[in-house]
Every structure is written in structure tokens, then in C-alpha cells.
Design a protein around this motif. Structure first.
Motif, PDB file in Angstrom:
ATOM      1  N   PRO A 192     -19.471  75.190 -35.879  1.00 26.52           N
ATOM      2  CA  PRO A 192     -20.365  74.040 -35.708  1.00 26.52           C
ATOM      3  C   PRO A 192     -20.723  73.750 -34.254  1.00 26.52           C
ATOM      4  O   PRO A 192     -21.872  73.392 -33.966  1.00 26.52           O
ATOM      5  CB  PRO A 192     -19.565  72.882 -36.308  1.00 26.52           C
ATOM      6  CG  PRO A 192     -18.646  73.526 -37.286  1.00 26.52           C
ATOM      7  CD  PRO A 192     -18.284  74.855 -36.688  1.00 26.52           C
ATOM      8  N   TRP A 235     -28.072  64.805 -45.537  1.00 20.76           N
ATOM      9  CA  TRP A 235     -27.043  65.817 -45.247  1.00 20.76           C
ATOM     10  C   TRP A 235     -25.680  65.461 -45.856  1.00 20.76           C
ATOM     11  O   TRP A 235     -24.742  66.231 -45.751  1.00 20.76           O
ATOM     12  CB  TRP A 235     -26.892  65.986 -43.735  1.00 20.76           C
ATOM     13  CG  TRP A 235     -28.045  66.659 -43.069  1.00 20.76           C
ATOM     14  CD1 TRP A 235     -28.179  68.005 -42.840  1.00 20.76           C
ATOM     15  CD2 TRP A 235     -29.221  66.053 -42.523  1.00 20.76           C
ATOM     16  NE1 TRP A 235     -29.367  68.267 -42.190  1.00 20.76           N
ATOM     17  CE2 TRP A 235     -30.030  67.083 -41.985  1.00 20.76           C
ATOM     18  CE3 TRP A 235     -29.675  64.737 -42.438  1.00 20.76           C
ATOM     19  CZ2 TRP A 235     -31.251  66.841 -41.373  1.00 20.76           C
ATOM     20  CZ3 TRP A 235     -30.901  64.481 -41.837  1.00 20.76           C
ATOM     21  CH2 TRP A 235     -31.672  65.527 -41.315  1.00 20.76           C
ATOM     22  N   TYR A 278     -18.858  63.114 -48.477  1.00 24.75           N
ATOM     23  CA  TYR A 278     -18.586  64.235 -47.582  1.00 24.75           C
ATOM     24  C   TYR A 278     -19.868  64.998 -47.248  1.00 24.75           C
ATOM     25  O   TYR A 278     -20.809  65.036 -48.061  1.00 24.75           O
ATOM     26  CB  TYR A 278     -17.580  65.207 -48.218  1.00 24.75           C
ATOM     27  CG  TYR A 278     -16.264  64.568 -48.571  1.00 24.75           C
ATOM     28  CD1 TYR A 278     -15.483  63.966 -47.584  1.00 24.75           C
ATOM     29  CD2 TYR A 278     -15.795  64.549 -49.880  1.00 24.75           C
ATOM     30  CE1 TYR A 278     -14.277  63.374 -47.899  1.00 24.75           C
ATOM     31  CE2 TYR A 278     -14.590  63.956 -50.209  1.00 24.75           C
ATOM     32  CZ  TYR A 278     -13.834  63.364 -49.215  1.00 24.75           C
ATOM     33  OH  TYR A 278     -12.636  62.768 -49.520  1.00 24.75           O
ATOM     34  N   LYS A 301     -22.050  71.084 -47.186  1.00 26.26           N
ATOM     35  CA  LYS A 301     -21.841  72.242 -46.319  1.00 26.26           C
ATOM     36  C   LYS A 301     -23.102  73.072 -46.156  1.00 26.26           C
ATOM     37  O   LYS A 301     -23.424  73.534 -45.060  1.00 26.26           O
ATOM     38  CB  LYS A 301     -20.707  73.105 -46.874  1.00 26.26           C
ATOM     39  CG  LYS A 301     -20.287  74.235 -45.965  1.00 26.26           C
ATOM     40  CD  LYS A 301     -19.089  74.982 -46.533  1.00 26.26           C
ATOM     41  CE  LYS A 301     -18.660  76.112 -45.616  1.00 26.26           C
ATOM     42  NZ  LYS A 301     -17.491  76.849 -46.169  1.00 26.26           N
ATOM     43  N   GLU A 302     -23.841  73.275 -47.245  1.00 24.15           N
ATOM     44  CA  GLU A 302     -25.023  74.128 -47.204  1.00 24.15           C
ATOM     45  C   GLU A 302     -26.168  73.503 -46.398  1.00 24.15           C
ATOM     46  O   GLU A 302     -27.074  74.218 -45.955  1.00 24.15           O
ATOM     47  CB  GLU A 302     -25.517  74.415 -48.633  1.00 24.15           C
ATOM     48  CG  GLU A 302     -24.551  75.215 -49.496  1.00 24.15           C
ATOM     49  CD  GLU A 302     -23.368  74.384 -49.984  1.00 24.15           C
ATOM     50  OE1 GLU A 302     -22.333  74.978 -50.341  1.00 24.15           O
ATOM     51  OE2 GLU A 302     -23.499  73.125 -49.992  1.00 24.15           O
ATOM     52  N   SER A 332     -25.643  71.523 -43.601  1.00 17.54           N
ATOM     53  CA  SER A 332     -25.260  71.327 -42.204  1.00 17.54           C
ATOM     54  C   SER A 332     -26.059  72.267 -41.308  1.00 17.54           C
ATOM     55  O   SER A 332     -26.030  73.487 -41.471  1.00 17.54           O
ATOM     56  CB  SER A 332     -23.761  71.587 -42.031  1.00 17.54           C
ATOM     57  OG  SER A 332     -23.376  71.379 -40.695  1.00 17.54           O
ATOM     58  N   SER A 374     -18.697  68.668 -38.415  1.00 12.06           N
ATOM     59  CA  SER A 374     -17.531  69.364 -37.884  1.00 12.06           C
ATOM     60  C   SER A 374     -16.287  68.558 -38.193  1.00 12.06           C
ATOM     61  O   SER A 374     -16.345  67.347 -38.410  1.00 12.06           O
ATOM     62  CB  SER A 374     -17.654  69.558 -36.368  1.00 12.06           C
ATOM     63  OG  SER A 374     -17.492  68.322 -35.696  1.00 12.06           O
ATOM     64  N   ASP A 388     -12.326  72.862 -37.122  1.00 10.52           N
ATOM     65  CA  ASP A 388     -13.303  73.680 -36.399  1.00 10.52           C
ATOM     66  C   ASP A 388     -12.970  73.807 -34.920  1.00 10.52           C
ATOM     67  O   ASP A 388     -13.518  74.674 -34.238  1.00 10.52           O
ATOM     68  CB  ASP A 388     -14.703  73.065 -36.544  1.00 10.52           C
ATOM     69  CG  ASP A 388     -15.184  73.047 -37.980  1.00 10.52           C
ATOM     70  OD1 ASP A 388     -15.064  74.089 -38.642  1.00 10.52           O
ATOM     71  OD2 ASP A 388     -15.658  71.988 -38.428  1.00 10.52           O
TER      72      ASP A 388
END
Length: 477
Positions: A23, A183, A190, A193-194, A196, A236, A240
Motif C-alpha cells: 500500500p 471504497w 472494512y 480490498k479489490e 483499494s 493499509s 503492511d
């Protein structure tokens, strides 16, 4: 982005400044006009923000500013200035200056300022400015007006396209949560993820934000091309940040030890969780004890004084006092809770009698009173201190929300590190704590928070066997 920092010594050495893969690298590589980075603690957000302007430090006329909410967050130990110094020292042509503003000048070409925006009035200092790069460290601390006003100052004549970068931790009630909603999974809170790092497009028309998946989509809806900005959010977490995980492996444990709400926000990056009844305190999480332990070495009673003599129904308001002791074994014990509806004059009598009783029963007890803002608050505090001659008294302003002040005690409560002495006040005390922060009355919660903070953060007592008064204490003999 890789930046090599040369250090001129007898033997030439170099230091490579580069983002970590993942990230952080994605944040520094995006071409979006506005990029927001973070969503959890420990993701290397501030470091990434400080890396961003390095690519243009030898560009003549490049002007950049990174904002924090307060001046202290810039110049405090470990703050923005310290972090920049550890990164920039050794870069050829880098000159740090603290006056009139904290800033770095690079080879007499580019300048990076650090400044604060505490109130909307602070925006007046930036009228007419042209800033190529604008950074916000902890964007949720700034108002929507501050962000979009500074966006209007995001202009450039140095050949670099103007852009904005920001970092943040989750805050479900902030305008940022609404701004990056696409997002975020709105059911779980949460980050998706796809999504971000995916770029979307926005225009702000009459204070309303209009979104499109493409620039053309907004143009087709009648938006002027010059009004369109590209936006992305890059999530992030601590995992990370491999460097921090290696240097400080205990940091993960620190985040896991947070109260439920803050743990969800700072460890897992949850943008939807809010403080709700039962998430701070539950009676099943404490140990009930019948007798007072003999290993208590520090006492503090926190007070929450009724803001008015009557509530909205014309009834006397509540005043609360909570006595907490710290044990040598590391646990905390709640020994006594007072919660009464009294007139202003009766409150003073109650506090005086309680101080006498506390001293007779437990010896040295720090009595912590809240100090209201303004001159009237100072005068009231001094009046109480004078009245309580012969006792250890503190009168201190309270800062932050009731929820944030409750979090330190809640963390220990949830971890099972708190004992409660069995007494007739237990039931109303537990009822209020378990319904916090949704309950109408929060006086016992506030008093508990105050006592716990005094024990853990007060400078009045350093260790078992000592007897040191802090600078904010008042001792009258």
C-alpha cells in the motif's frame, strides 16, 4: 520512488529512502489528484506523506505544505518535525528552519512548510496562496470546509500538476467516512480490498459531491472538465508495515489491548463501528471482591460536578465522585462511588466531607476536580482549592470527548484487570457504565475516567514508597 541521500564524510556513504512494497508504494505511485491513505494505525502513513515531496525538491518554484490539526503535533517530540528531520538530514541542499514557520528549503528551489489548521479561521492565512502539494496528516481531524478551501489553493506554476495527499485513521462520524464510502464495505465497515487504489472522479457542485466511475461520465452529466478531480483511497494496516513490525513487535499487542471500539478502528481499519452501549463496560468483565486489598499504594478520586444546579426538568443535577486505588500487583480497584443530586452549595459540602473521610480512611488521596474553560472556571477551581486546604487537590481542564476519556479505563476493564468492592452502589454504577455512551447521565463514567487518568498519567506519584507532588497539585497545610 527511490531517493538516494548522500552524506559527505571522509568515506562517502548513502542512505536510500524508498516506500515499502504494498500500500505505501501504491500511495506514492498513484497519479490521482487526491489520494487518501491509511485506515488503521501503524501503516507508515506519516512516513509516506513525508516521502511524497522528495521527488520534486529540486524543481524551482515547487511549494508544498503538510498540515496537522495543532501546532503541538508538529513540534512535539516524535512529531512531524522530528520525523522529517530523521528523513531529510543528509539530503544535499536541505536546510531546516523553524522561524517564522517550520519549513525545509531544498537547494534554494523548493520549499516544504509544516503548519496547523486548528480552526476554520486559520484558513485566512492562506488566502491568495499557490501550493503545488498539499498534505493532511490525519484528515479526519480537519473539517470538510478546511479541506475543500485548501483544495482551492492547490495551484501551480512550476510545471508540476497540483495534487493533494492525506492520511487518516477511521472515524465513522467524520465527513471523510462519507467521502470514501465507495471504497468501504458499508455492512462490515472494512475496506474493500479489490477497490483499494482504484481511481474515481468527483466534482463538488453547490456543496454536493457528485461521483462518476470515469471522467467522461461526469462530463456527460454536464460537469465542466476543469471542475473534475480524480480520487483514490488506499487502505493499509500494521501488517503492511514490515519495518515497524520488525523494530517493535510489541506494537501489535498494544493495539490488541485497546478497548473494542478503538481496536476495531486502529487494528482492523473499521470505518463503521461506533461507541455503543456495552462496548465499553460490562459487569461480567470485572472481579467482585468483598474486602479491601492491603496492597493499594496510590489513591485518586475523580469528580464530575453538575454543570448546572438543575436539569432540564428543574430537578437537581447529579454530582459524582469515584475512588480508585492502584495495587502493587498491577490491578486497579474501584472502592467507592458517590452519585447524588444536590444544589450548588450542597455540592461543596459533599466534596469537603468526602475529602475528610477519604483522608481518614485511606491516607493520601488525590482529589481531582474538573476545571471549566474560561476565567470563571479558573476562579471556581481556585475557590475549591482554597476550601480544601489540607488535602491533595488538582483542578484540571478536561480535553477530548467523553468516549476518548473513557477508553484508558475501558481497556483495563475489558482485559479483566479491574476489581470492584461489593457495596450498595454497585447496581446503579454498573447500569450507567453498561449503557454508556447512550445513557442520559454519564457523571459516574466521567468521574471514573478522571480518577483512572490521574493514577496513570498524573505526575503526583512516581512509584511505591515515594511521595512526590506534581506541579499541577495543590497542597495546603
Amino acid at each position: 520512488m527511490i531517493f538516494i541521500c548522500q552524506k559527505r564524510r571522509r568515506t562517502a556513504t548513502s542512505r536510500v529512502i524508498r516506500p515499502q512494497k504494498g500500500p505505501q508504494e501504491k500511495f506514492l505511485a498513484t497519479s490521482a489528484d487526491i489520494a487518501i491513505y491509511g485506515g488503521a494505525a501503524g501503516g507508515g502513513k506519516t512516513y509516506a506523506l513525508l516521502m511524497e515531496p522528495l521527488r520534486y525538491i529540486y524543481t524551482k518554484g515547487y511549494r508544498a505544505v503538510i498540515f496537522r490539526k495543532s501546532y503541538t503535533q508538529i513540534n512535539a517530540s516524535g512529531g512531524l518535525w522530528d520525523e522529517s528531520t530523521s528523513m531529510y538530514v543528509g539530503i544535499h541542499g536541505a536546510i531546516p528552519t523553524k522561524s517564522p514557520k517550520y519549513h525545509w528549503r531544498f537547494a534554494k528551489k523548493a520549499v516544504l512548510y509544516f503548519d496547523y489548521l486548528g480552526r476554520d479561521d486559520d484558513l485566512n492565512r492562506w488566502q491568495g496562496s499557490q501550493i503545488t502539494f498539499i498534505g493532511f496528516d490525519e484528515l479526519t481531524h480537519f473539517s470538510e470546509r478546511q479541506f475543500f478551501y485548501m483544495l482551492s489553493r492547490n495551484r501551480s506554476t512550476c510545471g508540476v500538476k497540483p495534487y493533494v495527499r492525506a492520511t487518516c485513521n477511521p472515524d465513522a462520524d467524520s465527513w471523510v467516512a462519507r467521502f470514501i464510502a465507495w471504497w468501504i464495505d458499508q455492512d462490515t465497515g472494512y475496506p474493500i480490498k479489490e477497490r483499494s487504489g482504484k481511481v474515481r472522479y468527483m466534482a463538488r457542485v453547490q456543496n454536493e459531491i457528485i461521483w462518476g466511475d470515469t471522467r467522461q461520465e461526469l462530463i456527460d452529466s454536464g460537469i465542466e472538465p476543469t471542475d473534475i478531480k480524480s480520487v483514490t483511497f488506499i487502505a493499509s494496516t500494521l501488517q503492511d508495515n514490515k519495518i515497524l513490525m520488525e523494530k517493535d513487535p510489541s506494537y501489535m499487542a498494544n493495539l490488541k489491548a485497546l478497548p473494542i471500539v478503538e481496536k476495531e478502528r486502529l487494528l482492523y481499519g473499521n470505518w463503521k463501528i461506533k461507541a455503543a452501549a456495552g462496548l465499553f463496560y460490562q459487569r461480567t468483565q470485572v472481579t467482585m471482591i468483598e474486602t479491601l486489598p492491603n496492597d493499594i499504594y496510590l489513591w485518586a478520586r475523580g469528580w464530575d460536578l453538575a454543570a448546572t444546579s438543575e436539569d432540564e426538568n428543574g430537578e437537581p443535577a447529579y454530582t459524582a465522585g469515584v475512588l480508585i486505588g492502584k495495587r502493587k500487583c498491577g490491578r486497579w480497584v474501584i472502592v467507592d462511588v458517590i452519585n447524588k443530586r444536590l444544589s450548588a452549595s450542597e455540592v461543596r459540602k459533599l466534596i469537603k466531607i468526602t475529602c475528610q473521610t477519604d483522608k481518614a480512611r485511606y491516607g493520601r488521596v488525590i482529589e481531582r476536580l474538573p476545571q471549566d474553560p474560561g476565567q470563571a472556571g479558573k476562579e471556581q477551581a481556585q475557590s475549591y482549592i482554597k476550601m480544601l486546604a489540607g488535602y491533595v487537590v488538582k483542578a484540571l481542564p478536561e480535553s477530548g470527548s467523553k468516549e476518548s476519556r473513557a477508553e484508558p479505563l475501558a481497556a483495563q476493564w475489558q482485559a479483566g484487570n479491574v476489581d470492584v468492592l461489593i457495596a450498595d452502589w454497585n447496581e446503579p454504577y454498573f447500569n450507567q457504565l453498561e449503557s454508556f455512551p447512550e445513557s442520559k447521565f454519564k457523571d459516574m463514567v466521567d468521574a471514573s475516567s478522571s480518577a483512572f487518568i490521574e493514577i496513570e498519567n498524573g505526575a503526583s506519584y512516581s512509584a511505591p514508597g515515594t511521595d512526590n507532588l506534581g506541579k499541577n497539585s495543590y497542597w495546603r497545610k
